[in-house]
Design a protein around this motif. Structure first.
Motif, PDB file in Angstrom:
ATOM      1  N   MET A   1      39.120  71.214  40.347  1.00  0.00           N
ATOM      2  CA  MET A   1      38.333  71.300  39.127  1.00  0.00           C
ATOM      3  C   MET A   1      39.295  71.295  37.943  1.00  0.00           C
ATOM      4  O   MET A   1      40.311  71.958  37.964  1.00  0.00           O
ATOM      5  CB  MET A   1      37.496  72.576  39.151  1.00  0.00           C
ATOM      6  N   ALA A   2      38.979  70.573  36.920  1.00  0.00           N
ATOM      7  CA  ALA A   2      39.821  70.516  35.735  1.00  0.00           C
ATOM      8  C   ALA A   2      39.749  71.842  34.974  1.00  0.00           C
ATOM      9  O   ALA A   2      38.752  72.568  35.041  1.00  0.00           O
ATOM     10  CB  ALA A   2      39.376  69.367  34.844  1.00  0.00           C
ATOM     11  N   ALA A   3      40.811  72.142  34.241  1.00  0.00           N
ATOM     12  CA  ALA A   3      40.870  73.393  33.495  1.00  0.00           C
ATOM     13  C   ALA A   3      39.730  73.509  32.486  1.00  0.00           C
ATOM     14  O   ALA A   3      39.162  74.584  32.306  1.00  0.00           O
ATOM     15  CB  ALA A   3      42.219  73.518  32.804  1.00  0.00           C
ATOM     16  N   ALA A   4      39.386  72.416  31.823  1.00  0.00           N
ATOM     17  CA  ALA A   4      38.297  72.462  30.840  1.00  0.00           C
ATOM     18  C   ALA A   4      36.973  72.822  31.491  1.00  0.00           C
ATOM     19  O   ALA A   4      36.197  73.620  30.949  1.00  0.00           O
ATOM     20  CB  ALA A   4      38.185  71.120  30.117  1.00  0.00           C
ATOM     21  N   GLU A   5      36.712  72.260  32.656  1.00  0.00           N
ATOM     22  CA  GLU A   5      35.472  72.571  33.379  1.00  0.00           C
ATOM     23  C   GLU A   5      35.479  74.023  33.864  1.00  0.00           C
ATOM     24  O   GLU A   5      34.465  74.707  33.815  1.00  0.00           O
ATOM     25  CB  GLU A   5      35.300  71.614  34.563  1.00  0.00           C
ATOM     26  N   ALA A   6      36.638  74.493  34.315  1.00  0.00           N
ATOM     27  CA  ALA A   6      36.747  75.886  34.767  1.00  0.00           C
ATOM     28  C   ALA A   6      36.496  76.848  33.600  1.00  0.00           C
ATOM     29  O   ALA A   6      35.816  77.866  33.765  1.00  0.00           O
ATOM     30  CB  ALA A   6      38.125  76.134  35.381  1.00  0.00           C
ATOM     31  N   LEU A   7      37.012  76.519  32.408  1.00  0.00           N
ATOM     32  CA  LEU A   7      36.757  77.361  31.239  1.00  0.00           C
ATOM     33  C   LEU A   7      35.292  77.334  30.832  1.00  0.00           C
ATOM     34  O   LEU A   7      34.729  78.353  30.431  1.00  0.00           O
ATOM     35  CB  LEU A   7      37.621  76.929  30.056  1.00  0.00           C
ATOM     36  N   ASP A  81      48.663  82.962  37.492  1.00  0.00           N
ATOM     37  CA  ASP A  81      48.272  82.711  38.877  1.00  0.00           C
ATOM     38  C   ASP A  81      49.441  83.012  39.805  1.00  0.00           C
ATOM     39  O   ASP A  81      50.590  83.097  39.371  1.00  0.00           O
ATOM     40  CB  ASP A  81      47.691  81.312  39.088  1.00  0.00           C
ATOM     41  N   LEU A  82      49.148  83.213  41.071  1.00  0.00           N
ATOM     42  CA  LEU A  82      50.183  83.646  42.020  1.00  0.00           C
ATOM     43  C   LEU A  82      51.259  82.596  42.234  1.00  0.00           C
ATOM     44  O   LEU A  82      52.386  82.927  42.597  1.00  0.00           O
ATOM     45  CB  LEU A  82      49.532  84.035  43.351  1.00  0.00           C
ATOM     46  N   ASP A  83      50.942  81.323  42.004  1.00  0.00           N
ATOM     47  CA  ASP A  83      51.929  80.257  42.146  1.00  0.00           C
ATOM     48  C   ASP A  83      52.729  80.048  40.869  1.00  0.00           C
ATOM     49  O   ASP A  83      53.617  79.203  40.828  1.00  0.00           O
ATOM     50  CB  ASP A  83      51.244  78.940  42.519  1.00  0.00           C
ATOM     51  N   ALA A  84      52.391  80.792  39.819  1.00  0.00           N
ATOM     52  CA  ALA A  84      53.049  80.701  38.504  1.00  0.00           C
ATOM     53  C   ALA A  84      52.968  79.301  37.921  1.00  0.00           C
ATOM     54  O   ALA A  84      53.854  78.859  37.199  1.00  0.00           O
ATOM     55  CB  ALA A  84      54.494  81.198  38.590  1.00  0.00           C
ATOM     56  N   GLU A  85      51.891  78.577  38.232  1.00  0.00           N
ATOM     57  CA  GLU A  85      51.695  77.243  37.681  1.00  0.00           C
ATOM     58  C   GLU A  85      50.854  77.271  36.414  1.00  0.00           C
ATOM     59  O   GLU A  85      50.953  76.368  35.591  1.00  0.00           O
ATOM     60  CB  GLU A  85      51.021  76.330  38.707  1.00  0.00           C
ATOM     61  N   LEU A 109      41.254  80.581  37.033  1.00  0.00           N
ATOM     62  CA  LEU A 109      42.544  79.971  37.357  1.00  0.00           C
ATOM     63  C   LEU A 109      42.503  79.239  38.692  1.00  0.00           C
ATOM     64  O   LEU A 109      43.040  78.144  38.824  1.00  0.00           O
ATOM     65  CB  LEU A 109      43.649  81.030  37.407  1.00  0.00           C
ATOM     66  N   ARG A 110      41.859  79.855  39.670  1.00  0.00           N
ATOM     67  CA  ARG A 110      41.714  79.211  40.979  1.00  0.00           C
ATOM     68  C   ARG A 110      40.956  77.898  40.846  1.00  0.00           C
ATOM     69  O   ARG A 110      41.358  76.869  41.384  1.00  0.00           O
ATOM     70  CB  ARG A 110      40.991  80.161  41.936  1.00  0.00           C
ATOM     71  N   ASP A 111      39.848  77.933  40.099  1.00  0.00           N
ATOM     72  CA  ASP A 111      39.042  76.726  39.901  1.00  0.00           C
ATOM     73  C   ASP A 111      39.806  75.660  39.127  1.00  0.00           C
ATOM     74  O   ASP A 111      39.680  74.473  39.410  1.00  0.00           O
ATOM     75  CB  ASP A 111      37.744  77.063  39.167  1.00  0.00           C
TER      76      ASP A 111
END
Length: 127
Positions: A1-7, A81-85, A109-111
């Protein structure tokens, strides 16, 4: 999922979140609810400064992954996030339900890190 959609999803489910921004550790904004690119970049920059400063105060023992700064007008939450990405920063109304806001931000963040499925829902056939 794109960050914009997750927000967008975050803003629909979390009534306590007023604004949010998803950004990379170098400060590059992936998506923001603030509409104005400069406001999103400013929130990302300030949130990263908070995260870094809190980590310095905390001392050794790994990177700080989340924090809340509370004021009378509302709170600022920052989650890595746990992966620091990716990092997400959000502002909230006064007296938020802290655990719920952290949960919603981590879910966002997961999404944001998920790849979007093909629009048809089917895999393309090899030609």
């Amino acid at each position: 999922m794109a960050a914009a959609e997750a927000l967008k999803d975050l803003m629909e489910i979390s009534s306590q979140v007023r604004s949010a921004v998803v950004f990379s550790p170098d400060g590059a904004v992936e998506a923001s609810t603030l509409g104005d690119d400069s406001r999103g970049a400013e929130l990302a920059r300030r949130a990263k400064e908070l995260l870094d400063a809190a980590g310095e105060v905390r001392g050794s023992g790994g990177e700080l992954n989340q924090l809340e700064v509370a004021t009378a007008e509302g709170s600022v939450f920052v989650v890595r996030d746990l992966d620091a990405e990716r990092i997400i920063a959000a502002t909230t109304s006064p007296d938020p339900t802290v655990g719920l806001v952290f949960y919603d931000l981590k879910s966002c963040l997961r999404d944001a890190g998920r790849k979007q499925p093909p629009k048809s829902g089917r895999k393309k056939a090899d030609a």
